[in-house]
Design a protein around this motif. Sequence first.
Motif, PDB file in Angstrom:
ATOM      1  N   CYS B 401       0.849  -1.203   0.000  1.00 42.07           N
ATOM      2  CA  CYS B 401       0.000   0.000   0.000  1.00 42.07           C
ATOM      3  C   CYS B 401       0.879   1.247   0.000  1.00 42.07           C
ATOM      4  CB  CYS B 401      -0.917   0.019   1.220  1.00 42.07           C
ATOM      5  SG  CYS B 401      -2.284  -1.147   1.110  1.00 42.07           S
ATOM      6  N   ASN B 402       1.902   1.259   0.859  1.00 38.21           N
ATOM      7  CA  ASN B 402       2.788   2.420   0.923  1.00 38.21           C
ATOM      8  C   ASN B 402       3.481   2.650  -0.410  1.00 38.21           C
ATOM      9  OD1 ASN B 402       2.177   3.026   3.546  1.00 38.21           O
ATOM     10  ND2 ASN B 402       3.849   1.801   4.410  1.00 38.21           N
ATOM     11  N   ALA B 403       3.976   1.553  -1.009  1.00 39.13           N
ATOM     12  CA  ALA B 403       4.707   1.685  -2.268  1.00 39.13           C
ATOM     13  C   ALA B 403       3.801   2.260  -3.353  1.00 39.13           C
ATOM     14  CB  ALA B 403       5.250   0.320  -2.688  1.00 39.13           C
ATOM     15  N   VAL B 404       2.569   1.763  -3.412  1.00 37.86           N
ATOM     16  CA  VAL B 404       1.627   2.224  -4.425  1.00 37.86           C
ATOM     17  C   VAL B 404       1.309   3.706  -4.228  1.00 37.86           C
ATOM     18  CG1 VAL B 404      -0.795   2.002  -5.117  1.00 37.86           C
ATOM     19  CG2 VAL B 404       0.641  -0.043  -4.946  1.00 37.86           C
ATOM     20  N   LEU B 405       1.103   4.092  -2.968  1.00 36.18           N
ATOM     21  CA  LEU B 405       0.785   5.499  -2.692  1.00 36.18           C
ATOM     22  C   LEU B 405       1.965   6.407  -3.031  1.00 36.18           C
ATOM     23  CD1 LEU B 405      -1.310   5.200   0.603  1.00 36.18           C
ATOM     24  CD2 LEU B 405      -2.137   5.646  -1.720  1.00 36.18           C
ATOM     25  N   GLU B 406       3.166   5.933  -2.742  1.00 38.50           N
ATOM     26  CA  GLU B 406       4.353   6.737  -3.062  1.00 38.50           C
ATOM     27  C   GLU B 406       4.496   6.982  -4.560  1.00 38.50           C
ATOM     28  OE1 GLU B 406       7.814   4.970  -1.210  1.00 38.50           O
ATOM     29  OE2 GLU B 406       6.888   5.297   0.766  1.00 38.50           O
ATOM     30  N   LEU B 407       3.988   6.044  -5.353  1.00 40.82           N
ATOM     31  CA  LEU B 407       4.061   6.198  -6.808  1.00 40.82           C
ATOM     32  C   LEU B 407       2.896   7.028  -7.352  1.00 40.82           C
ATOM     33  CD1 LEU B 407       5.131   2.546  -7.723  1.00 40.82           C
ATOM     34  CD2 LEU B 407       6.559   4.591  -7.850  1.00 40.82           C
ATOM     35  N   GLY B 408       2.109   7.611  -6.465  1.00 41.62           N
ATOM     36  CA  GLY B 408       0.950   8.398  -6.904  1.00 41.62           C
ATOM     37  C   GLY B 408      -0.213   7.509  -7.307  1.00 41.62           C
ATOM     38  N   GLY B 409      -0.246   6.292  -6.759  1.00 34.23           N
ATOM     39  CA  GLY B 409      -1.288   5.337  -7.137  1.00 34.23           C
ATOM     40  C   GLY B 409      -2.483   5.371  -6.207  1.00 34.23           C
ATOM     41  N   THR B 410      -3.381   4.399  -6.389  1.00 30.63           N
ATOM     42  CA  THR B 410      -4.570   4.308  -5.544  1.00 30.63           C
ATOM     43  C   THR B 410      -4.675   2.899  -4.977  1.00 30.63           C
ATOM     44  OG1 THR B 410      -6.989   4.401  -5.504  1.00 30.63           O
ATOM     45  CG2 THR B 410      -5.992   3.819  -7.601  1.00 30.63           C
ATOM     46  N   LEU B 411      -5.287   2.787  -3.799  1.00 25.69           N
ATOM     47  CA  LEU B 411      -5.362   1.506  -3.105  1.00 25.69           C
ATOM     48  C   LEU B 411      -6.396   0.568  -3.702  1.00 25.69           C
ATOM     49  CD1 LEU B 411      -4.799   2.603   0.590  1.00 25.69           C
ATOM     50  CD2 LEU B 411      -3.146   1.834  -1.119  1.00 25.69           C
ATOM     51  N   ILE B 417     -13.706  -1.118  -1.907  1.00 27.55           N
ATOM     52  CA  ILE B 417     -13.176  -1.055  -0.549  1.00 27.55           C
ATOM     53  C   ILE B 417     -13.800  -2.118   0.348  1.00 27.55           C
ATOM     54  CG2 ILE B 417     -12.839   0.459   1.455  1.00 27.55           C
ATOM     55  CD1 ILE B 417     -11.408   1.232  -1.289  1.00 27.55           C
ATOM     56  N   GLY B 418     -15.144  -2.126   0.407  1.00 20.24           N
ATOM     57  CA  GLY B 418     -15.859  -3.142   1.194  1.00 20.24           C
ATOM     58  C   GLY B 418     -15.281  -3.282   2.582  1.00 20.24           C
ATOM     59  N   LEU B 419     -14.952  -4.527   2.948  1.00 15.90           N
ATOM     60  CA  LEU B 419     -14.295  -4.782   4.226  1.00 15.90           C
ATOM     61  C   LEU B 419     -12.787  -4.823   4.044  1.00 15.90           C
ATOM     62  CD1 LEU B 419     -16.529  -7.819   5.283  1.00 15.90           C
ATOM     63  CD2 LEU B 419     -16.641  -5.516   6.260  1.00 15.90           C
ATOM     64  N   GLU B 420     -12.372  -5.239   2.833  1.00 16.04           N
ATOM     65  CA  GLU B 420     -10.971  -5.583   2.621  1.00 16.04           C
ATOM     66  C   GLU B 420     -10.042  -4.396   2.814  1.00 16.04           C
ATOM     67  OE1 GLU B 420      -9.749  -6.128  -1.340  1.00 16.04           O
ATOM     68  OE2 GLU B 420      -7.764  -6.842  -0.753  1.00 16.04           O
ATOM     69  N   LYS B 421     -10.407  -3.235   2.215  1.00 15.34           N
ATOM     70  CA  LYS B 421      -9.454  -2.130   2.184  1.00 15.34           C
ATOM     71  C   LYS B 421      -9.805  -1.013   3.167  1.00 15.34           C
ATOM     72  CE  LYS B 421      -6.471  -3.182  -1.199  1.00 15.34           C
ATOM     73  NZ  LYS B 421      -6.846  -3.068  -2.594  1.00 15.34           N
ATOM     74  N   ALA B 422     -10.896  -1.203   3.916  1.00 10.98           N
ATOM     75  CA  ALA B 422     -11.407  -0.090   4.718  1.00 10.98           C
ATOM     76  C   ALA B 422     -10.340   0.524   5.629  1.00 10.98           C
ATOM     77  CB  ALA B 422     -12.616  -0.559   5.529  1.00 10.98           C
ATOM     78  N   ALA B 423      -9.553  -0.334   6.274  1.00 11.01           N
ATOM     79  CA  ALA B 423      -8.600   0.188   7.267  1.00 11.01           C
ATOM     80  C   ALA B 423      -7.489   1.029   6.630  1.00 11.01           C
ATOM     81  CB  ALA B 423      -7.993  -0.982   8.047  1.00 11.01           C
ATOM     82  N   HIS B 424      -7.171   0.722   5.363  1.00 12.97           N
ATOM     83  CA  HIS B 424      -6.044   1.422   4.735  1.00 12.97           C
ATOM     84  C   HIS B 424      -6.405   2.803   4.184  1.00 12.97           C
ATOM     85  CE1 HIS B 424      -3.337  -1.920   5.047  1.00 12.97           C
ATOM     86  NE2 HIS B 424      -4.094  -2.720   4.336  1.00 12.97           N
ATOM     87  N   GLY B 453     -21.300  -0.985   7.963  1.00 13.39           N
ATOM     88  CA  GLY B 453     -20.092  -1.747   8.279  1.00 13.39           C
ATOM     89  C   GLY B 453     -19.084  -1.775   7.147  1.00 13.39           C
ATOM     90  N   LYS B 454     -19.427  -1.187   5.992  1.00 12.16           N
ATOM     91  CA  LYS B 454     -18.504  -1.191   4.852  1.00 12.16           C
ATOM     92  C   LYS B 454     -17.884   0.196   4.679  1.00 12.16           C
ATOM     93  CE  LYS B 454     -20.183  -5.161   4.341  1.00 12.16           C
ATOM     94  NZ  LYS B 454     -21.324  -5.355   3.443  1.00 12.16           N
ATOM     95  N   CYS B 455     -16.686   0.228   4.151  1.00 14.47           N
ATOM     96  CA  CYS B 455     -16.005   1.495   3.850  1.00 14.47           C
ATOM     97  C   CYS B 455     -16.029   2.406   5.077  1.00 14.47           C
ATOM     98  CB  CYS B 455     -16.681   2.241   2.694  1.00 14.47           C
ATOM     99  SG  CYS B 455     -17.121   1.228   1.299  1.00 14.47           S
ATOM    100  N   GLU B 456     -16.034   1.827   6.267  1.00 15.31           N
ATOM    101  CA  GLU B 456     -16.275   2.601   7.486  1.00 15.31           C
ATOM    102  C   GLU B 456     -15.258   3.707   7.686  1.00 15.31           C
ATOM    103  OE1 GLU B 456     -18.544   1.248  10.779  1.00 15.31           O
ATOM    104  OE2 GLU B 456     -19.541   1.905   8.978  1.00 15.31           O
TER     105      GLU B 456
END
Lengths: 420, 463
Positions: B401-411, B417-424, B453-456
């Motif tokens: 996640c950090n590497a992608v964000l540093e490259l100007g990317g998106t998660l 997002i659902g449940l999987e990416k919510a915390a990031h 409970g999603k994208c919280e």
Amino acid sequence: MKTDPDVLSTDAPQCDRCGRCLSVCPVYSVSHVETDSPRGRTDLTSAVTSGELNPGPRFFEAVDRCLLCRSCAVACPKGVDTASNVLAARAEVSRPHGPGARLGEAAMDALIPHRSLMSACVRTAGVFSRLLPADKAGRRHFPEYLPQMLSGRGVPPITGRPLQKRLPSLVPRSPGSPNRGRAVFFTGCFYGLVDFGPGLAAVKMLCDNGFDVLIPPDQQCCGAPALFSGRLKSFKTVLRKNLRSLAAVEGPILTACPTCASVLRAHYPEIAARMGGPEAEQAKSLGPRVQEALTFLAGLSSLSLPGSTQIRSAAVHQPCHFVHAGGDPAAVADLMHKRGVELVMNGETACCGGGGVSSLKNPDLARELGSAAAGKIAASGAEVASAACPGCVLQIGSHLGKAGSNMPAIHPLEILCPIR
Amino acid sequence: MSLHAELKAALRKAVPTGYLDAPEDLRVYSYDMFARAEPEAVVLPESTEQAAEALALAERFETPVTPRGSGTSLTGGPTPVRGGLVLGTARMNKVLDLSRADRIARVQAGVITAQLQRAVLEQGLFYPPNPTSADYCTLGGNVATNAGGASGVKYGVTRDYLTGLTAVLPGGEILATGGRCMKDVAGYDITRLLCGSEGRLALITEASVRLLPKPEAVRAMSAYFTDLKATAEAVAAIMSSGYAPCTLELMDRAFLKAVKQAYDFDFPAEAQALLLIEVDGPEATLGGQMQAIARLCKEHGAFQTTVAADETERAALWQARRGGTAALVRQVSFMVSLDYAVPVSQLPAAVEGIGHIGRKHGLDVAVIAHAGDGNLHPMVIYDPSDAAQSAAFAAFDRDACNAVLELGGTLSGEHGIGLEKAAHLPRQLSPAFLRLAREIKRSFDPRDLLNPGKCESFCSNED
């Protein structure tokens, strides 16, 4: 659910719930309910197996409504075979029974392993069926007021004498044909006891192409109705009897019924392997010898097709047990082409809902799928509808009639080798 | 937990043939590919009006509602983590209107994407968005997640084709947005706000999408490389060249090996990566484009480029691409498919970085990518029951996640997002964005009843 090692393989691949099977399941295409999907059925059977779920009436509905067409197993990238899970559940999960169901099962256990008794019953039924009302096309129908189970389907004309009484048990090759050795013909119940046309055509085509055709007199039902209804004990009985009858003789084993072909070829080795003993070895070497007759005939070099047909065009429906169990749709097209029959349609219809045992238990499904398939076939404008499966022929024929079409439905063998 | 008896009775009346609450039904409406959570009842409405009635009842009884299409998502989006109702759109499956003159199709939310594609093709038209699950996912689900897929490189994603929606707001009010005009700037663009909102703002029941004329022809090519980073460089070069491929899919060696085993798909022994490249348009223009793209690939290290001779060869390439994920998961005990996107110029750095992070944490990672739009799907193979491996995966996830964000990317490029990416998510989105997102959620759904409970992390009601 205690799992029977005879039926349920423990190294079966796990479902990832991707949903691809939803796109091919005929039952889901009608109801659009996840409980009616292969993914749902596999999830439920594995939950019952692991003890997570206590099976209720909806569980039995879910496993009973599977048509066992195996489209999902073909589509699944992981090779999950929902039909196997469903068969295991039907065989192994004890369910609350009404007296009617018990009677039906007792009748099945009595008839399936005993061909002479079944033959007598079929002939008696033939006498009674002549009392049913006929429509203009000459099809006999159950009256609409009879139980819904019969779903207004037509009754096949029952021809009286079984195929084996019409032919000697060894039919010699036609004079002047090249000697290609011996072939074994497995009649199956429908083409052996009810409608002899396709079997007769298959035997004649084999003889014309140089085969001495053996029709083993002690062959039984393949056992599909028992296997598909979870009557494993009866199935094993016929399996043993048929192995005794077929393993002893040499030559390719051919049948006009794709369900018989798939049961002998795939289910016999699979279940016999788990039974162990001499049957395991016999079934293992038997399986690869079994082939559906059309695919076998199309594979012969320099096929001879004597005679001619009046039929100019056909709409071919590809039965599930044909295409998903080793039958070759291109073979049918090839043979029709050689016979000079134009195929206006080849396999563009989905499952017709004929589905044997399942269709009797689920008339609503059978009706909806049947009328959809027949509608498409009727619109094709072909002279005849054709399907290499007795269940499909009955189902499509009935629904063509209901839709007001006079198009007859017949087995492709009857087009290739007109006898009647 | 079980629903209020009065609510049950009212739902049965509102959706007479589509109310289910047997344990078996609740179980099979609990899952997607990522997670499980059982609802207390399932409703399958056949119309916007039935859906509106169900949402009105749900609000009256303070019951959560989780919308569901075919349940093919990879993030837990349609799993009812707070119980309540699952509202499935599968029976709202009609193409309502298809106009050649307006180049518009209006469909119900439960229409299968491939069903729409086929229907418009019969009219000589083309609906380009093409998620890998097109044969079984629903258009409503595509809208809710702004689904993309392999055609995104030339044709964009679901959002780019939406002209209007019918949706039901929590509480049952019916909302119409947009319409069938190509140009439409009357008011806020709520159509596109709802697209990708993952069922958190409104239940989508109908969508109008614009259609293109069907391209005259399409041609496919495979290009094999001995180096993964060089492959990504070839992708960046193709995209900066001015050519417009309609497919530019990258598959790495681990992926190809799985495909070879499962489908007998042979590939050169020295290959580290394959690009599946397609161009479409007037037949006469395709040969030249293929040649130029093949040349670019060779300049960037491709050792073999082959144009598919016919539809069979093209289908074999697609079978490899579509079936490969399953082929891979068949061979390993567990695998998780991740979703990131970077600007295409950063793709070489991203594939190199992901490989490096995988090695650092001792994990096997296969990489596929909708490479032309910078959308990567690293697939991490590990055993979740092993504590050390789970920890390694968590570390991989964080570093990636950090590497992608540093490259100007998106998660997330397309899975959502659902449940999987919510915390990031808070790492990517600014505080002002998060505040606005919460306020938007509150104005649509003040009682937080729709897909709670999603994208919280970015649209919870609680500040």
